[in-house]
Write a protein that holds these residues in place. Structure first.
Motif, mmCIF file in Angstrom:
data_model
loop_
_atom_site.group_PDB
_atom_site.id
_atom_site.type_symbol
_atom_site.label_atom_id
_atom_site.label_comp_id
_atom_site.label_asym_id
_atom_site.label_seq_id
_atom_site.Cartn_x
_atom_site.Cartn_y
_atom_site.Cartn_z
ATOM 1 N N ASP A 30 0.867 -1.174 0.000
ATOM 2 C CA ASP A 30 0.000 0.000 0.000
ATOM 3 C C ASP A 30 0.903 1.223 0.000
ATOM 4 O O ASP A 30 2.113 1.120 0.211
ATOM 5 C CB ASP A 30 -0.929 -0.010 1.225
ATOM 6 N N ASP A 80 -8.042 -1.327 -4.773
ATOM 7 C CA ASP A 80 -7.310 -2.603 -4.854
ATOM 8 C C ASP A 80 -6.525 -2.685 -6.164
ATOM 9 O O ASP A 80 -5.444 -3.276 -6.209
ATOM 10 C CB ASP A 80 -8.284 -3.784 -4.769
ATOM 11 N N ILE A 196 1.289 -4.908 3.490
ATOM 12 C CA ILE A 196 0.020 -5.056 4.203
ATOM 13 C C ILE A 196 -0.335 -6.536 4.277
ATOM 14 O O ILE A 196 0.181 -7.361 3.522
ATOM 15 C CB ILE A 196 -1.117 -4.266 3.527
ATOM 16 N N ASP A 197 -1.231 -6.876 5.196
ATOM 17 C CA ASP A 197 -1.659 -8.254 5.382
ATOM 18 C C ASP A 197 -2.595 -8.677 4.255
ATOM 19 O O ASP A 197 -3.476 -7.913 3.840
ATOM 20 C CB ASP A 197 -2.382 -8.401 6.723
ATOM 21 N N TYR A 200 -6.362 -8.230 4.512
ATOM 22 C CA TYR A 200 -7.010 -6.945 4.248
ATOM 23 C C TYR A 200 -8.069 -7.083 3.165
ATOM 24 O O TYR A 200 -9.147 -6.477 3.249
ATOM 25 C CB TYR A 200 -5.959 -5.915 3.824
ATOM 26 N N LEU A 203 -11.696 -7.990 3.960
ATOM 27 C CA LEU A 203 -12.541 -7.016 4.646
ATOM 28 C C LEU A 203 -13.506 -6.396 3.647
ATOM 29 O O LEU A 203 -13.084 -5.743 2.695
ATOM 30 C CB LEU A 203 -11.686 -5.922 5.297
ATOM 31 N N GLU A 208 -13.891 -0.903 7.905
ATOM 32 C CA GLU A 208 -12.823 -1.792 8.332
ATOM 33 C C GLU A 208 -11.566 -1.591 7.496
ATOM 34 O O GLU A 208 -10.444 -1.578 8.024
ATOM 35 C CB GLU A 208 -13.294 -3.239 8.263
ATOM 36 N N ARG A 209 -11.745 -1.417 6.210
ATOM 37 C CA ARG A 209 -10.593 -1.177 5.344
ATOM 38 C C ARG A 209 -9.922 0.151 5.699
ATOM 39 O O ARG A 209 -8.698 0.239 5.767
ATOM 40 C CB ARG A 209 -11.027 -1.167 3.875
ATOM 41 N N TYR A 212 -8.025 -0.279 9.059
ATOM 42 C CA TYR A 212 -6.800 -1.071 8.915
ATOM 43 C C TYR A 212 -5.697 -0.237 8.288
ATOM 44 O O TYR A 212 -4.543 -0.254 8.748
ATOM 45 C CB TYR A 212 -7.045 -2.319 8.067
ATOM 46 N N ARG A 213 -5.990 0.508 7.248
ATOM 47 C CA ARG A 213 -4.964 1.283 6.548
ATOM 48 C C ARG A 213 -4.398 2.384 7.444
ATOM 49 O O ARG A 213 -3.188 2.630 7.457
ATOM 50 C CB ARG A 213 -5.533 1.875 5.264
ATOM 51 N N ARG A 216 -2.232 0.575 10.060
ATOM 52 C CA ARG A 216 -0.981 0.050 9.493
ATOM 53 C C ARG A 216 0.017 1.176 9.267
ATOM 54 O O ARG A 216 1.219 0.989 9.446
ATOM 55 C CB ARG A 216 -1.286 -0.669 8.169
ATOM 56 N N LEU A 258 -10.312 -7.057 12.738
ATOM 57 C CA LEU A 258 -9.282 -6.552 11.849
ATOM 58 C C LEU A 258 -8.038 -7.438 11.911
ATOM 59 O O LEU A 258 -7.663 -7.900 12.990
ATOM 60 C CB LEU A 258 -8.887 -5.125 12.230
#
Length: 302
Positions: A30, A80, A196-197, A200, A203, A208-209, A212-213, A216, A258
């Motif tokens: 990312d 994405d 990133i995982d 992700y 999600l 949630e996205r 997470y970002r 992170r 998450l």
């Protein structure tokens, strides 16, 4: 979009490179600046995002994202595609190759990499994402730290090579993408990327996205960080009311699903809410008494 021949649409006119190979599944990247500021919308129905933040260092970040009335604004799920291209560029650089200016891949490669359905609906969603990314324009000073110059460009340009007959995007077509100039330069020259995982992509919630970002980007080696709820609201690409946003964040804290991070919502005596993220492994050491639970965020100046 009806049954028109989508694959005749092109926004790149130069000669195209050969198809790139599918890189290893563990390669997910990312962009640090895109994670820190509201470049991606929660909803395609948003018309505009404007944002300004001045840091204590004196640096100011300004951005304005505008959408097409025909296709709508590029969303956090559409991004994405951008993450895939960034990941391919970084993987090439890790192998000692020159960063490619364009990246070519098949729809099926992208859908599998991003944990999406490879049914017909998945290909339609990908095509719609490409349209929104190519018609959503961004003007920002994020890469102009020493001047006041701004860039105004769509997120990317794309074209599709026909590999099969038909009127819709299909698994073996070739999609070629060129990121806008400042975004490509920030990856190829400044390496503004973070791993990133893979989870992700599972999600489905925009909230949630988004969380997470932000986590992170910010948690880092401290293993925890905190934000005022209002600060998070300003970082989000959403036009919902603040009360609804805060409610959704509390919901996500209750679900606690998450990857990598545990989320909690804390309240000051004044009634102000803070959102705290913990690295999950770190939190387990706190529960075992091996490390001390961090102070409340307003006590340490987060």
């Amino acid at each position: 979009m009806g049954n028109r021949d989508r694959r005749g649409n092109s926004t790149i006119t130069e000669d195209l490179p050969v198809q790139c190979e599918l890189f290893p599944e563990e390669t997910q990247r990312d962009h640090r600046e895109l994670m820190a500021h509201p470049f991606a919308a929660f909803s395609k129905d948003l018309n505009e995002i404007t944002y300004r933040r001045q840091y204590s260092s004196g640096r100011t970040v300004e951005l304005e994202v505008t959408s097409s009335s025909t296709y709508g604004m590029a969303t956090i799920h559409d991004f994405d595609v951008v993450l895939y291209v960034i990941s391919v560029i970084r993987e090439a650089m890790n192998r000692g190759e020159e960063p490619p200016r364009t990246v070519t891949f098949t729809p099926r490669q992208f859908l599998k990499w991003s944990d999406r359905s490879t049914s017909g609906r998945g290909y339609d969603h990908l095509y719609n994402a490409l349209e929104r990314l190519a018609t959503t324009s961004v003007k920002t000073t994020v890469m102009q730290q020493e001047s006041r110059r701004e860039n105004l460009e769509p997120w990317l340009a794309w074209t599709i090579h026909l590999r099969e007959d038909g009127e819709t995007l299909q698994r073996n077509d070739q999609i070629t993408i060129r990121l806008n100039s400042w975004l490509w330069k920030s990856v190829a020259e400044h390496e503004f990327v973070l791993a990133i995982d893979r989870e992700y992509f599972s999600l489905r919630s925009s909230y949630e996205r988004f969380l997470y970002r932000v986590f992170r980007k910010s948690v880092g080696q401290d293993n925890f960080w905190g934000w005022k709820m209002n600060t998070l609201y300003q970082k989000a690409g959403t036009n919902v009311k603040f009360a609804h946003f805060a409610y959704k964040i509390r919901q996500r804290a209750e679900r606690d699903n998450l990857p990598r991070y545990r989320l909690s919502v804390l309240e000051e005596e004044s009634g102000s809410e803070w959102v705290r993220a913990y690295d999950r492994d770190f939190w387990q050491t706190c529960l075992r008494g091996e490390k001390q639970v961090p102070k409340k965020p307003w006590e340490i100046g987060h």
